[in-house]
Design an enzyme around this catalytic site. Structure first.
Site, mmCIF file in Angstrom:
data_model
loop_
_atom_site.group_PDB
_atom_site.id
_atom_site.type_symbol
_atom_site.label_atom_id
_atom_site.label_comp_id
_atom_site.label_asym_id
_atom_site.label_seq_id
_atom_site.Cartn_x
_atom_site.Cartn_y
_atom_site.Cartn_z
ATOM 1 N N LEU A 44 -15.583 -28.509 33.602
ATOM 2 C CA LEU A 44 -16.597 -28.036 34.546
ATOM 3 C C LEU A 44 -17.759 -29.019 34.503
ATOM 4 O O LEU A 44 -18.076 -29.563 33.444
ATOM 5 C CB LEU A 44 -17.110 -26.653 34.166
ATOM 6 C CG LEU A 44 -16.208 -25.470 34.433
ATOM 7 C CD1 LEU A 44 -16.805 -24.208 33.816
ATOM 8 C CD2 LEU A 44 -16.012 -25.269 35.925
ATOM 9 N N CYS A 45 -18.397 -29.220 35.648
ATOM 10 C CA CYS A 45 -19.478 -30.206 35.751
ATOM 11 C C CYS A 45 -20.574 -30.022 34.702
ATOM 12 O O CYS A 45 -20.859 -30.934 33.930
ATOM 13 C CB CYS A 45 -20.119 -30.142 37.136
ATOM 14 S SG CYS A 45 -19.066 -30.692 38.458
ATOM 15 N N GLY A 46 -21.212 -28.872 34.690
ATOM 16 C CA GLY A 46 -22.361 -28.644 33.819
ATOM 17 C C GLY A 46 -22.050 -28.801 32.340
ATOM 18 O O GLY A 46 -22.719 -29.568 31.639
#
Length: 174
Positions: A44-46
């Site tokens: 996931l990005c974050g």
């Protein structure tokens, strides 16, 4: 550091993709570094970005999602740009942060130009050192120009620049 959102190894011609030609990225791979064996602990990005900035796994830095339920948490994390800043580097961040709501400047960066959340491809809103403004044009071109300006302004002293492009994240908008 140039971070490209959602670009898989199979997405560049240097890795054997013969359907898509990526000459600029191929040149970076040939003349720079090309990691051929890698994995991501959290896709996931974050959380991935927090791991890159802190050198910690998710269970340590506690950024668990893209919609971080604790927006103060990412501002309290100790990151390697903070260490570089203390060592005398000029530090800059450009692009997609995506670890907490909003695009306000974070500790460790002298210059900040960020997309709020996912941002948008055309005519993006950018928060530059605390001021939001719509920038006409395509986000990749705008961020690249900002990166070149940062480098030109700081090339005579030690600097660190983190350029986090939004493209090629879905929806594909070339």
């Amino acid at each position: 550091v140039v971070l490209v959102d959602d670009l898989r190894r199979e997405g560049i011609s240097l890795s054997g993709n013969f359907l898509v030609r990526t000459p600029a990225i191929d040149r970076l791979g040939r003349e720079g570094a090309m990691f051929r064996q890698m994995f991501v602990t959290t896709s996931l990005c974050g959380p991935s970005r927090a791991s890159l900035f802190t050198g910690q796994y998710v269970h340590n830095h506690q950024i668990f999602s893209n919609e971080n339920e604790n927006p103060v948490k990412d501002s309290s994390l100790v990151t390697f740009p903070q260490h570089l800043q203390r060592a005398g580097y000029v530090t800059g961040f450009l692009g997609k942060w995506h670890m907490a709501p909003g695009a306000h400047p974070r500790p460790g960066f002298d210059y900040w130009c960020a997309l709020p959340g996912q941002g948008r491809y055309k005519d993006p809103v950018l928060n530059t050192n605390g001021k939001e403004k719509v920038h006409p044009g395509y986000v990749t071109d705008i961020l690249t120009e900002e990166a070149l300006n940062f480098i030109k302004a700081n090339h005579e002293k030690p600097f660190f620049l983190w350029l986090a492009h939004k493209a090629p994240h879905e929806p594909a908008t070339p």
